[in-house]
Design a protein around this motif. Structure first.
Motif, PDB file in Angstrom:
ATOM      1  N   ALA A 240       1.101  -1.013  -0.371  1.00  8.10           N
ATOM      2  CA  ALA A 240       0.275  -0.297  -0.038  1.00  8.10           C
ATOM      3  C   ALA A 240       1.254   1.068   0.414  1.00  8.10           C
ATOM      4  CB  ALA A 240      -0.299  -0.289   0.961  1.00  8.10           C
ATOM      5  N   LYS A 241       1.874   1.297   0.938  1.00  5.10           N
ATOM      6  CA  LYS A 241       2.564   2.208   0.148  1.00  5.10           C
ATOM      7  C   LYS A 241       3.364   3.088  -0.560  1.00  5.10           C
ATOM      8  CE  LYS A 241       7.217   4.010   3.136  1.00  5.10           C
ATOM      9  NZ  LYS A 241       8.007   3.465   3.841  1.00  5.10           N
ATOM     10  N   TRP A 242       3.843   1.168  -1.120  1.00  8.62           N
ATOM     11  CA  TRP A 242       4.513   1.855  -2.990  1.00  8.62           C
ATOM     12  C   TRP A 242       3.267   2.434  -3.667  1.00  8.62           C
ATOM     13  CZ3 TRP A 242       8.971   2.229  -4.265  1.00  8.62           C
ATOM     14  CH2 TRP A 242       8.943   2.021  -6.334  1.00  8.62           C
ATOM     15  N   HIS A 243       1.900   2.068  -3.724  1.00  8.29           N
ATOM     16  CA  HIS A 243       1.042   2.485  -4.674  1.00  8.29           C
ATOM     17  C   HIS A 243       0.439   4.413  -3.747  1.00  8.29           C
ATOM     18  CE1 HIS A 243       0.333  -0.781  -6.836  1.00  8.29           C
ATOM     19  NE2 HIS A 243      -0.440  -1.515  -5.203  1.00  8.29           N
TER      20      HIS A 243
ATOM     21  N   VAL B  91       7.094  12.882  -1.036  1.00  9.99           N
ATOM     22  CA  VAL B  91       7.329  13.689  -0.005  1.00  9.99           C
ATOM     23  C   VAL B  91       7.884  13.608   1.125  1.00  9.99           C
ATOM     24  CG1 VAL B  91       7.107  16.188   1.124  1.00  9.99           C
ATOM     25  CG2 VAL B  91       6.351  15.997  -1.188  1.00  9.99           C
ATOM     26  N   SER B  92       9.034  13.598   1.568  1.00 10.00           N
ATOM     27  CA  SER B  92       9.630  12.906   3.516  1.00 10.00           C
ATOM     28  C   SER B  92       8.967  11.676   3.383  1.00 10.00           C
ATOM     29  CB  SER B  92       8.636  13.600   4.253  1.00 10.00           C
ATOM     30  OG  SER B  92       8.760  14.600   4.129  1.00 10.00           O
ATOM     31  N   VAL B  93      10.035  10.769   1.821  1.00  8.20           N
ATOM     32  CA  VAL B  93       9.077   9.352   2.195  1.00  8.20           C
ATOM     33  C   VAL B  93      11.371   8.756   1.491  1.00  8.20           C
ATOM     34  CG1 VAL B  93       8.535   7.422   1.766  1.00  8.20           C
ATOM     35  CG2 VAL B  93       6.981   9.277   1.739  1.00  8.20           C
ATOM     36  N   ASP B  94      11.533   7.627   1.146  1.00  2.00           N
ATOM     37  CA  ASP B  94      12.727   7.293   1.119  1.00  2.00           C
ATOM     38  C   ASP B  94      12.444   6.281   0.550  1.00  2.00           C
ATOM     39  OD1 ASP B  94      15.041   6.162   0.439  1.00  2.00           O
ATOM     40  OD2 ASP B  94      15.598   5.072   2.595  1.00  2.00           O
ATOM     41  N   LEU B  95      12.133   6.479  -1.341  1.00  2.84           N
ATOM     42  CA  LEU B  95      11.810   6.212  -2.022  1.00  2.84           C
ATOM     43  C   LEU B  95      12.398   4.492  -2.673  1.00  2.84           C
ATOM     44  CD1 LEU B  95      11.612   8.268  -5.148  1.00  2.84           C
ATOM     45  CD2 LEU B  95       9.549   6.872  -4.196  1.00  2.84           C
ATOM     46  N   GLU B  96      14.060   4.702  -2.182  1.00  2.00           N
ATOM     47  CA  GLU B  96      14.910   3.419  -2.872  1.00  2.00           C
ATOM     48  C   GLU B  96      14.517   2.400  -1.746  1.00  2.00           C
ATOM     49  OE1 GLU B  96      16.973  -0.051  -4.711  1.00  2.00           O
ATOM     50  OE2 GLU B  96      15.954   2.697  -5.062  1.00  2.00           O
ATOM     51  N   LEU B  97      13.943   2.342   0.149  1.00  2.00           N
ATOM     52  CA  LEU B  97      13.382   1.253   0.503  1.00  2.00           C
ATOM     53  C   LEU B  97      11.988   1.298   0.882  1.00  2.00           C
ATOM     54  CD1 LEU B  97      13.913  -0.026   3.483  1.00  2.00           C
ATOM     55  CD2 LEU B  97      12.997   2.136   4.977  1.00  2.00           C
ATOM     56  N   ALA B  98      11.130   2.213   0.328  1.00  2.00           N
ATOM     57  CA  ALA B  98       9.979   1.693  -0.124  1.00  2.00           C
ATOM     58  C   ALA B  98       9.858   0.151  -0.972  1.00  2.00           C
ATOM     59  CB  ALA B  98       8.977   2.616  -0.573  1.00  2.00           C
ATOM     60  N   LYS B  99      10.227   0.990  -2.152  1.00  2.00           N
ATOM     61  CA  LYS B  99      10.509   0.013  -3.473  1.00  2.00           C
ATOM     62  C   LYS B  99      11.431  -1.566  -2.948  1.00  2.00           C
ATOM     63  CE  LYS B  99      12.715  -0.810  -8.079  1.00  2.00           C
ATOM     64  NZ  LYS B  99      13.887  -0.191  -8.702  1.00  2.00           N
ATOM     65  N   GLN B 100      12.461  -1.577  -1.722  1.00  2.00           N
ATOM     66  CA  GLN B 100      13.013  -2.729  -1.140  1.00  2.00           C
ATOM     67  C   GLN B 100      11.357  -3.331  -0.324  1.00  2.00           C
ATOM     68  OE1 GLN B 100      16.576  -1.761   0.654  1.00  2.00           O
ATOM     69  NE2 GLN B 100      17.452  -1.667  -1.208  1.00  2.00           N
ATOM     70  N   ARG B 101      10.767  -2.958   0.476  1.00  2.00           N
ATOM     71  CA  ARG B 101       9.844  -3.101   0.981  1.00  2.00           C
ATOM     72  C   ARG B 101       8.997  -4.301   0.149  1.00  2.00           C
ATOM     73  NH1 ARG B 101       9.938  -1.831   6.785  1.00  2.00           N
ATOM     74  NH2 ARG B 101       8.060  -3.679   6.482  1.00  2.00           N
ATOM     75  N   TYR B 102       8.223  -3.021  -1.218  1.00  2.00           N
ATOM     76  CA  TYR B 102       7.505  -3.864  -1.554  1.00  2.00           C
ATOM     77  C   TYR B 102       7.731  -4.954  -2.853  1.00  2.00           C
ATOM     78  CZ  TYR B 102       5.042  -3.616  -6.074  1.00  2.00           C
ATOM     79  OH  TYR B 102       3.629  -4.132  -6.639  1.00  2.00           O
TER      80      TYR B 102
END
Length: 137
Positions: free
Chosen positions: A74-77, A84-95
């Protein structure tokens, strides 16, 4: 009551960042959570996801792993709207980790305590088809 709601989502995105990303439109968070839940449900086709997602209160504790994967997806979507204020790389890895774990669950043996879908909910009274074809050449 939803299996996961926006209050549960603060473990993945701070409320301040969520407010900036959503610009006050709570539907965006709810939509992202629904998408995450639908994605997880596709991978858990061997399990009775209707029963799992209807679970409430402390009974949800045995599904904490599923809840984590739903929130990761859900975070990725959700951050696709604005990062803003979100670590995209970490979110992608978690996804990606959530999807890989769901693929393993999909292919593995049954997890004790999770409800299983009935193999043949309603047997058909009529069967059609033919025997296996042989090729003698």
């Amino acid at each position: 009551m939803a299996f996961i709601d926006k209050e549960d989502f603060v473990t993945h995105i701070y409320a301040e960042a969520s407010a900036v990303i959503s610009r006050g439109d709570e539907n965006l968070i709810e939509q992202a959570l629904r998408l995450g839940q639908q994605t997880v449900a596709r991978y858990l086709s061997n399990y009775d996801t209707d029963t799992i997602f209807a679970t409430t209160g402390t009974d949800k504790e045995k599904y904490e792993e599923i809840i984590l994967y739903i929130k990761d997806i859900a975070k990725w979507h959700f951050i696709a709207v604005c990062n803003v204020s979100v670590d995209l790389e970490l979110a992608k890895q978690r996804y990606e980790m959530a999807i890989k774990a769901l693929e393993k669950i999909q292919k593995s043996s049954i997890i004790p305590g999770w409800p299983i879908t009935p193999s043949n909910p309603e047997p058909s009274a009529i069967r059609s088809g033919s025997n296996k074809k042989w090729n003698h050449s």
